[in-house]
Write a protein that holds these residues in place. Structure first.
Motif, short mmCIF file in Angstrom:
data_model
loop_
_atom_site.label_atom_id
_atom_site.label_comp_id
_atom_site.label_asym_id
_atom_site.label_seq_id
_atom_site.Cartn_x
_atom_site.Cartn_y
_atom_site.Cartn_z
N LEU A 115 0.60 -1.30 0.33
CA LEU A 115 0.06 -0.01 -0.12
C LEU A 115 0.83 1.14 0.20
N SER A 116 0.11 2.15 -0.57
CA SER A 116 1.22 3.28 -0.86
C SER A 116 1.00 4.64 0.39
N VAL A 117 1.68 5.16 0.60
CA VAL A 117 1.17 5.78 1.53
C VAL A 117 1.91 7.44 1.61
N PRO A 118 0.59 8.31 1.80
CA PRO A 118 0.95 9.28 0.61
C PRO A 118 1.93 10.77 2.26
N ARG A 119 2.80 11.39 1.39
CA ARG A 119 3.57 12.48 2.40
C ARG A 119 2.72 12.65 3.46
N HIS A 120 3.31 12.93 4.68
CA HIS A 120 2.49 13.52 5.42
C HIS A 120 3.11 13.91 6.55
N HIS A 121 2.66 14.79 8.09
CA HIS A 121 3.23 15.19 9.41
C HIS A 121 2.54 14.14 10.14
N LYS A 122 3.55 13.97 11.07
CA LYS A 122 3.16 13.17 12.30
C LYS A 122 4.41 13.82 13.42
N ASN A 123 3.70 14.10 14.29
CA ASN A 123 4.77 14.49 15.85
C ASN A 123 5.10 15.78 14.96
N GLY A 124 4.73 16.51 13.71
CA GLY A 124 4.95 17.29 13.86
C GLY A 124 6.25 17.47 12.80
N ALA A 125 6.45 16.68 12.88
CA ALA A 125 7.97 16.10 11.49
C ALA A 125 6.91 15.32 10.54
N LEU A 126 7.83 15.85 9.51
CA LEU A 126 7.67 15.50 7.69
C LEU A 126 7.85 13.98 7.23
N VAL A 127 7.21 12.98 7.10
CA VAL A 127 7.32 11.90 6.84
C VAL A 127 7.21 11.25 5.78
N SER A 128 8.27 11.54 5.27
CA SER A 128 7.78 11.38 3.02
C SER A 128 7.15 9.88 2.50
N ALA A 129 6.57 9.71 1.57
CA ALA A 129 5.99 9.13 1.10
C ALA A 129 7.20 7.88 1.04
N HIS A 130 5.95 6.57 1.29
CA HIS A 130 6.85 5.05 1.42
C HIS A 130 5.31 4.69 1.25
N LEU A 131 5.95 3.08 1.50
CA LEU A 131 5.38 2.12 0.94
C LEU A 131 4.95 0.66 2.51
N HIS A 132 3.72 1.07 2.57
CA HIS A 132 3.32 -0.44 3.24
C HIS A 132 3.50 -1.59 2.63
N LEU A 133 4.35 -2.68 3.28
CA LEU A 133 3.94 -4.10 2.99
C LEU A 133 3.28 -4.64 4.14
N ASN A 134 1.67 -4.87 3.73
CA ASN A 134 0.70 -5.14 4.78
C ASN A 134 -0.04 -6.50 5.03
N VAL A 135 0.26 -7.04 6.22
CA VAL A 135 0.03 -8.12 6.51
C VAL A 135 -1.40 -8.36 7.41
N THR A 136 -2.51 -9.32 6.63
CA THR A 136 -3.82 -9.13 7.85
C THR A 136 -4.01 -10.35 8.41
N TYR A 137 -4.69 -10.61 9.25
CA TYR A 137 -4.87 -11.66 9.87
C TYR A 137 -6.17 -11.40 10.46
N LEU A 138 -7.12 -12.63 9.77
CA LEU A 138 -8.43 -12.17 10.61
C LEU A 138 -8.88 -12.72 12.42
N PHE A 139 -8.71 -11.49 13.17
CA PHE A 139 -9.77 -11.60 14.45
C PHE A 139 -11.48 -11.84 14.58
N TYR A 140 -12.06 -12.55 15.53
CA TYR A 140 -13.27 -12.00 15.81
C TYR A 140 -12.93 -11.37 17.33
N GLY A 141 -14.35 -10.39 17.41
CA GLY A 141 -14.88 -9.14 17.86
C GLY A 141 -16.10 -9.52 18.44
N ASP A 142 -16.32 -9.23 19.36
CA ASP A 142 -17.76 -8.84 19.91
C ASP A 142 -18.19 -7.41 20.01
#
Length: 188
Positions: A115-142
């Motif tokens: 997934l692509s992540v756009p450039r953004h600010h976090k805690n007052g600092a600029l975070v450059s655009a980058h990629l997330h290699l995301n793994v998803t797991y199934l959870f059950y919730g109530d």
């Protein structure tokens, strides 16, 4: 898990569709190219994990309203050195939604996505655009459990009928991912 064990997880993963075949190949290329995927030290790609949290009857999904994306979506986050990806997914789901109990359906992932992540600010600092290699797991919730939310990251947490996802998610690029996860959850 070590770098090699994580790479083996991706090698063993059976892609659900063409998107996952392509993203799996990109992931394997990343594991061959980088040895720092578990931390944010890698400015190009971060390994992340998400829980797909559903009710046991598969009719409801727990979503959070992301400040960064201005949309309802799944929980998830960076591994920050933790190589047990399902544990990262559970932690992120509980932190962001405030749900107090989640049951892991299976230690095998139900999705991998780059997934692509756009450039953004976090805690007052600029975070450059980058990629997330995301793994998803199934959870059950109530859905009867009370929810809260991690206010610095999300604006709220709420259960929705699965059919509502296309109407409430503003990030249209995520709709095929969420549809895939709903389908995968039904097959377990």
């Amino acid at each position: 898990m070590t770098h090699g064990e994580l790479q083996a997880l991706f090698e063993a993963y059976v892609p659900w569709n063409e998107q996952e075949r392509n993203d799996r190949e990109l992931a394997l290329q990343a594991f061959r190219s980088f040895d720092d995927l578990l931390t944010r030290e890698n400015t190009i790609l971060h390994l992340c994990a998400s829980p797909w949290i559903i009710s046991r009857d598969h009719r409801q999904v727990l979503l959070v309203y992301h400040r960064l994306y201005d949309s309802w979506g799944w929980s998830g986050g960076h591994c920050d050195g933790d190589g047990v990806l399902w544990r990262v997914a559970k932690r992120e789901g509980m932190e962001e939604s405030g749900i107090t109990s989640l049951a892991l359906a299976d230690e095998r992932p139900i999705g991998i996505d780059v997934l692509s992540v756009p450039r953004h600010h976090k805690n007052g600092a600029l975070v450059s655009a980058h990629l997330h290699l995301n793994v998803t797991y199934l959870f059950y919730g109530d859905p009867a459990l009370s929810l809260s939310h991690k206010a610095d990251e999300v604006k709220g947490a709420r259960w929705f009928d699965v059919e509502a996802i296309p109407r409430i998610v503003k990030e249209k690029a995520m709709l095929p991912v969420y549809a895939k996860l709903c389908e995968r959850a039904r097959t377990l």
